[in-house]
Enzyme design. Structure first.
Site, short mmCIF file in Angstrom:
data_model
loop_
_atom_site.label_atom_id
_atom_site.label_comp_id
_atom_site.label_asym_id
_atom_site.label_seq_id
_atom_site.Cartn_x
_atom_site.Cartn_y
_atom_site.Cartn_z
N ASP A 136 0.53 -1.04 -0.08
CA ASP A 136 -0.01 0.17 -0.02
C ASP A 136 0.30 1.06 0.15
OD1 ASP A 136 -2.23 1.43 0.04
OD2 ASP A 136 -2.10 1.73 2.47
N SER A 137 0.27 2.25 -0.05
CA SER A 137 0.96 3.72 -0.18
C SER A 137 1.93 4.15 0.75
CB SER A 137 0.10 5.13 -0.63
OG SER A 137 -1.42 4.63 -0.52
N CYS A 186 -4.09 -0.86 -2.68
CA CYS A 186 -3.48 0.52 -2.48
C CYS A 186 -4.55 0.49 -3.42
CB CYS A 186 -2.75 0.99 -3.05
SG CYS A 186 -2.87 2.75 -3.52
N GLU A 244 -6.98 9.49 9.17
CA GLU A 244 -5.51 9.29 9.22
C GLU A 244 -5.73 10.40 11.17
OE1 GLU A 244 -2.02 8.90 7.60
OE2 GLU A 244 -3.18 7.68 6.02
N CYS A 267 -11.84 2.98 -1.11
CA CYS A 267 -9.96 3.54 -0.82
C CYS A 267 -9.69 2.48 0.26
CB CYS A 267 -10.27 4.80 -1.02
SG CYS A 267 -8.48 5.25 0.26
N HIS A 274 -8.92 3.43 3.36
CA HIS A 274 -9.35 4.35 4.81
C HIS A 274 -10.59 4.64 4.64
CE1 HIS A 274 -4.93 5.25 3.75
NE2 HIS A 274 -4.95 6.30 5.11
N1 DGL Z 1 -4.14 3.80 -0.19
C1 DGL Z 1 -4.41 4.81 -0.69
C2 DGL Z 1 -6.03 4.18 -1.89
O1 DGL Z 1 -6.47 3.13 -1.74
C3 DGL Z 1 -5.52 5.78 -0.14
C4 DGL Z 1 -4.11 6.15 0.92
C5 DGL Z 1 -3.14 7.48 -0.62
O2 DGL Z 1 -3.57 8.60 -1.64
O3 DGL Z 1 -2.20 7.21 -0.39
O4 DGL Z 1 -6.72 5.00 -3.06
#
Ligand code: DGL
Length: 282
Positions: free
Chosen positions: A13-14, A76, A169, A201, A203
């Site tokens: 993931d990011s 992600c 977050e 997403c 989150h």
């Molecule tokens: N992990 C990213 C997503 O699922 C969200 C966080 C980011 O913007 O890096 O799109």
């Protein structure tokens, strides 16, 4: 080298949002070893360019392939939306060389968009589906394409929600400010009378109760983390690489930075204590 079944599943993931996918995998596949990589030094990806996201995704794929994972899961949505092909291209590993020819083996790649699209199509009755995600995910149109591949008659209404990532977050899952912002973002999709909303997403599953409240009980919320765990379970079963018994699994979390409040936020995403966290630079 580990045996086929005990090799780890690589999840990336990011940042730490992908821990929602790890959490679902831990529940669904309790004996699987998991290696996670979260690019906490460079998050968020959702507002970055396609070129940058592809470059970062390539570096992470390379890192996890070198860790000898048996399956790659792109948790992600943003990377899945714009860098899927890059990841697949880099997931061929050489297993032998015959004369001058290298024999390669493809490490399977699963990504959340396809997983969620399948569950959305299974759930919708009206075929009116809403999708929310980061600007990069929504602009890529990847969700609409994935849904239309499964059902060309489905209608997809997409909405970027850039403020949701920082709000999550911050831990503002049921804060009044989050509610107001969500109401504003969701107005256009509510107007389309959708019966299914894809949380596109990492989150957003943490905002599920608040979003359900705003959308109403009649709307199915598709959580990409849960969708992914089911599809991963299916795939490793079919490929006979599932680890179904044995000692307690090993979980390793690699991150590119350890930001302030990392532990508390990470544990919220994961729903349990973060075990071994290692700092690496790519
Ligand atoms: N992990 C990213 C997503 O699922 C969200 C966080 C980011 O913007 O890096 O799109």
């Amino acid at each position: 080298m580990n045996s086929e079944t005990t090799r780890a599943i690589g999840v990336f993931d990011s940042g730490i949002g992908g821990l929602t996918v790890v959490r679902s995998l831990m529940e669904r596949l309790p004996f699987e070893n998991i290696i996670y990589f979260g690019d906490t030094a460079r998050v968020p990806y959702g507002i970055k360019s396609v070129e940058t996201i592809n470059r970062y995704a390539a570096q992470i794929t390379d890192f996890l392939i070198k860790k000898d994972v048996k399956l790659l899961i792109v948790a992600c949505n943003t990377m899945a939306a714009v860098a899927h092909q890059t990841i697949v291209d880099l997931s061929n590993v050489p297993v032998a060389a015959v004369a001058t020819q290298k024999i390669v083996k493809q490490v399977p790649v699963l990504e959340v968009i396809d997983a969620s699209a399948r569950i959305a199509i299974k759930n919708t009755k009206s075929k009116s589906i809403g999708v929310i995600g980061t600007p990069a995910t929504i602009n890529s149109n990847a969700y609409a394409r994935a849904i239309h591949l499964l059902d060309k008659d489905a209608k997809v209404f997409s909405q970027a929600c850039p403020l949701f990532v920082p709000l999550v977050e911050e831990g503002w899952f049921d804060h009044q400010a989050t509610k107001l912002i969500a109401q504003e973002y969701l107005k256009p999709v509510i107007a389309e009378k959708i019966d299914t909303l894809v949380l596109g997403c990492t989150h957003y599953p943490l905002l599920k109760p608040l979003l359900q409240d705003i959308m109403g009980k009649g709307v199915n919320l598709i959580d990409s983390a849960e969708a992914m765990a089911d599809i991963a379970a299916d795939l490793i079963d079919k490929q006979k690489i599932a680890n179904k018994t044995g000692p307690p699994p090993n979980y390793v979390f690699y991150v590119s930075d350890v930001p302030y409040r990392f532990q508390t936020i990470g544990e919220r995403f994961l729903g349990r204590t973060l075990g071994r966290v290692e700092l690496v630079s790519l």
